[in-house]
Design a protein around this motif. Structure first.
Motif, PDB file in Angstrom:
ATOM      1  N   HIS A 160       0.836  -1.209   0.000  1.00 24.42           N
ATOM      2  CA  HIS A 160       0.000   0.000   0.000  1.00 24.42           C
ATOM      3  C   HIS A 160       0.873   1.263   0.000  1.00 24.42           C
ATOM      4  CE1 HIS A 160      -3.580   2.454   1.111  1.00 24.42           C
ATOM      5  NE2 HIS A 160      -2.657   3.190   1.716  1.00 24.42           N
ATOM      6  N   GLU A 161       1.791   1.323   0.933  1.00 20.16           N
ATOM      7  CA  GLU A 161       2.613   2.546   1.024  1.00 20.16           C
ATOM      8  C   GLU A 161       3.506   2.707  -0.205  1.00 20.16           C
ATOM      9  OE1 GLU A 161       1.410   4.355   3.135  1.00 20.16           O
ATOM     10  OE2 GLU A 161       0.479   2.872   4.449  1.00 20.16           O
TER      11      GLU A 161
ATOM     12  N   THR B 285      -4.698   4.095  -4.382  1.00 16.77           N
ATOM     13  CA  THR B 285      -3.629   3.329  -3.733  1.00 16.77           C
ATOM     14  C   THR B 285      -4.121   1.957  -3.297  1.00 16.77           C
ATOM     15  OG1 THR B 285      -2.477   5.309  -3.074  1.00 16.77           O
ATOM     16  CG2 THR B 285      -2.011   3.335  -1.792  1.00 16.77           C
TER      17      THR B 285
ATOM     18  N   HIS C 202       1.655   4.252  -3.059  1.00 12.64           N
ATOM     19  CA  HIS C 202       1.552   5.713  -2.947  1.00 12.64           C
ATOM     20  C   HIS C 202       2.693   6.427  -3.687  1.00 12.64           C
ATOM     21  CE1 HIS C 202      -1.849   6.744  -0.439  1.00 12.64           C
ATOM     22  NE2 HIS C 202      -1.484   5.949   0.551  1.00 12.64           N
TER      23      HIS C 202
ATOM     24  N   TYR D 255     -10.838   5.010   1.020  1.00 11.69           N
ATOM     25  CA  TYR D 255     -10.072   3.807   0.697  1.00 11.69           C
ATOM     26  C   TYR D 255     -10.936   2.775  -0.032  1.00 11.69           C
ATOM     27  CZ  TYR D 255      -6.561   5.383   4.105  1.00 11.69           C
ATOM     28  OH  TYR D 255      -5.610   6.099   4.775  1.00 11.69           O
TER      29      TYR D 255
ATOM     30  N   GLU E 248      -6.057   7.776  -1.719  1.00  8.88           N
ATOM     31  CA  GLU E 248      -6.208   6.484  -1.051  1.00  8.88           C
ATOM     32  C   GLU E 248      -6.972   5.441  -1.879  1.00  8.88           C
ATOM     33  OE1 GLU E 248      -4.410   5.734   1.342  1.00  8.88           O
ATOM     34  OE2 GLU E 248      -3.816   7.685   2.134  1.00  8.88           O
TER      35      GLU E 248
HETATM   36 ZN    ZN Z   1      -2.715   5.174   2.102  1.00  4.66          ZN
END
Ligand code: ZN
Ligand code: BES
Length: 632
Positions: free
Chosen positions: A317-318, A343, A321, A407, A340
């Motif tokens: 996930h990170e 992502t 980004h 999200y 988000e």
């Molecule tokens: Zn995030």
């Protein structure tokens, strides 16, 4: 409506390409004009004077809990006779211009959310300002940890958290995600400690405690980040590695062994990784988030170190980004879903490539369950409009609008589009989107216009885009995830409910997600004997997997299972990750007895939490004590 105030041509130089390994023609687009939109969460007026580069020179005082130094900015001016920065609780000592002459400045009225505007008067032609400042005791971005609050308990630790509008509490800055700057930093720390930032990083200690950093890609202010502590580095590949306290670094490197593969999978999907190295720093347990996508150096909670590599999708996930969020950024916090939602979609594509479809079906379904829970909660509160993707957060703390909606509804929306046009076309579109808007900050309206022209019209596809983006709730054409693995879990649960003893259930081979699904779907009103039976069979209370432990503790609170209180107290006083704290305290406060326990634990734990967790929990628990939190 897209409130475009003015158009400035910026980013004419090419130095932002330095750390980049993408072919130049793909980056030609970054020279596009940047539109500044009205950001209700910043005092800055970029259409008059905008910062383009920061030189930060700071001393970190780990004893006094203060950062002191200078922030020197290059400016691009268009009109007006001043430049405005955001500040929160900073003491401004002096402001000088490029020629060394003092500049007149004023600090505006204090706003509890936005802080204070710092207005610096600029004579004609002045294009550099240097602000000497120090941070205040209530600097919201900073968490200063005593040695006892760290993993190793030997040295103090400091980390920052900038998103959404907290950077202004440790640097005077134009703190809007629509404004991008490059930065260099010189950071002085006690000699026995090391510093790391969202930039090029050292891998070894310096002899004098001075560290230099360079971020030569243009980033928004919320991505400037710093960590200081007894930090050590270990490589996990040629471009990837982990930083952590000494006692954690080997464990973390083992757990995150797939990082290099993740970067490769991500690049295969949506183009080159443009930030040079990708490292993760595993922070002490009070870090309020699972992860934070600080460029070059993701900040992560140690609660992802489960011992079985099962929680590393957070890194996917990170990492994602690095495209959605850091390369193409939400222009305001109302557009947070652009960061988000994209992502989460990208994260799922990375984990699907690495771990397969079953894995993805499970995590998609867990996310959908989270979405339903969040929507029900928002609907019963004061702002039911927050279930729309495009938010309207003016006058509110942006943090309040940052929920699972961005999200999971964002993800669900992109899955609908993917379903309509097919994966190959959607992938080509996304790849083009990241290239086209690289190093730019965009609004939801810009996205709408772009996707209509580049994807929907050419593919001749009808899409209820406004319903998804601007209306609350879940549109009926959502594709509800299905997981065969979870269907099996459901039948095991049914057997237990019919009387099969827990130890005889067919749970062999279950991983973290099956257990999470199992725990989330236990029937209500379990008796003491049933809870005992489950714990005896599956040792939940002893689990070293934070997701399983947190889901179990939630059930313990719901079912008043007092045997788990020591574990609950230990968890709540050591872990500061808001995602775990909120449901646990939320369940506790539902009964008078639980509420009393919550208040007792919170009084003890509050000093261990970062301000973002404290902010949420103070509100949730109607905490009245105005004394500053005391660490224990
Ligand atoms: Zn995030
Ligand atoms: N950017 C967020 C963290 C964040 C959100 C900070 C809002 C401040 C305000 C980060 O990328 C994130 O989403 N973290 C998640 C993990 C993820 C796997 C969903 C978290 O912390 O739980």
């Amino acid at each position: 409506m897209n409130q475009v105030l003015s158009i400035l041509s910026i980013c004419a130089t090419a130095n932002f390409l330095a750390a980049c390994n993408a072919p130049a023609e793909q980056l030609a687009d970054v020279a596009h004009k940047t539109q500044f939109v009205m950001d209700p969460h910043s005092y800055a007026r970029p259409e008059e004077a905008v910062t383009t580069h920061l030189d930060l020179d700071i001393h970190v005082d780990m004893k006094q809990h203060r950062i002191t130094g200078t922030a020197t900015y290059d400016l691009k001016r268009q009109s007006g006779d001043s430049v405005i920065f955001d500040t929160y609780g900073l003491t401004i000592d002096k402001v000088v211009l490029g020629d060394g002459m003092p500049a007149a400045f004023t600090l505006g009225a204090k706003d509890s959310i936005l802080g204070q505007a710092l207005r610096v008067a600029l004579p004609p032609g002045a294009d550099k300002v240097s602000i000497a400042y120090s941070t205040g005791p209530e600097a919201k971005a900073l968490q200063w940890l005593l040695p006892a609050q760290t993993g190793d308990k030997q040295f103090p630790f400091l980390f920052t958290q900038g998103e959404a509008i907290l950077t202004r509490s440790w640097i005077p800055i134009q703190d809007s995600p629509g404004i991008r700057i490059t930065y260099n930093a010189r950071v002085t720390v006690p000699k026995e400690l090391m510093a790391a930032m969202s930039a090029t990083n050292p891998q070894e200690r310096s002899t004098d405690g001075v560290y230099s950093f360079k971020m030569d890609q243009r980033i928004p202010s919320y991505l400037i980040a710093l960590a200081v502590g007894d930090i050590h580095f270990k490589a996990t590949g040629s471009r990837t590695g982990v930083y952590a306290e000494r006692g954690m670094v080997d464990t973390a490197a083992w757990e995150l062994a797939d990082m290099e593969k993740m970067v490769e999978a991500a690049e295969k999907l949506y183009g080159p990784y443009r930030w040079g190295r990708y490292d993760v720093i595993v922070l002490p347990p009070s870090f309020p988030f699972g992860g934070m996508e600080n460029p070059c150096l993701t900040f992560a909670t140690p609660t992802i170190i489960a011992g079985d590599r099962s929680l590393t999708s957070l890194v996917a996930h990170e990492l994602a980004h690095s495209w959605s969020g850091n390369l193409v950024t939400n222009a305001t916090w109302d557009d947070f879903w652009l960061n988000e939602g994209f992502t989460v979609y990208f994260e799922h594509r990375i984990t699907e490539a690495l771990y397969g479809k079953d894995y993805n079906d499970m995590t998609s379904l867990l996310g959908y369950q989270d979405l339903l829970g969040t929507i029900a909660e928002i609907d019963s509160g004061k702002h039911p409009e927050d279930t729309a993707l495009h938010l309207h957060l003016a006058g509110r703390d942006p943090d309040d609008g940052m929920t699972d909606v961005a999200y999971e509804k964002g993800y669900a929306f992109l899955r609908v589009i993917e379903g309509k046009v097919g994966r190959p076309k959607f992938d080509a579109f996304l790849r083009g989107y990241f290239d086209h808007f690289a190093f730019r900050s965009i609004t939801t309206d810009t996205f709408k216009t772009y996707i209509t022209k580049e994807l929907l019209e050419p593919a001749n596809v009808a899409l209820n885009m406004d319903e998804w983006i601007d209306r609350p709730g879940i549109p009926s054409n959502i594709l509800i995830p299905v997981s065969d693995k979870f269907t099996k879990v459901d039948s095991v649960l049914a057997q237990w409910e019919k009387g099969t003893p827990a130890k005889d259930l067919a749970t062999q081979g279950w991983g973290t997600f099956e257990w999470m699904h199992f725990l989330r779907h236990l029937p209500a009103g379990l008796k003491e004997a049933q809870m005992d039976q489950l714990d005896a069979a599956f040792r939940f209370t002893d689990s070293s997997n934070s997701e399983i432990l947190a889901a179990w503790l939630e059930q313990c609170v719901k079912n008043d299972h007092a045997k788990a209180w020591p574990k609950l107290e230990e968890f709540l006083t050591t872990v500061g990750r808001r995602k775990f704290l909120v449901p646990l305290y939320g369940e506790l406060k539902a009964t008078p007895k639980g509420r009393a326990l919550a208040m007792r634990i919170y009084a003890k734990a509050r000093g261990n939490y970062h301000s973002v967790s404290v902010g949420t929990l103070d509100q949730m628990l109607a905490w009245k004590d105005s004394k500053p939190p005391v660490a224990f």
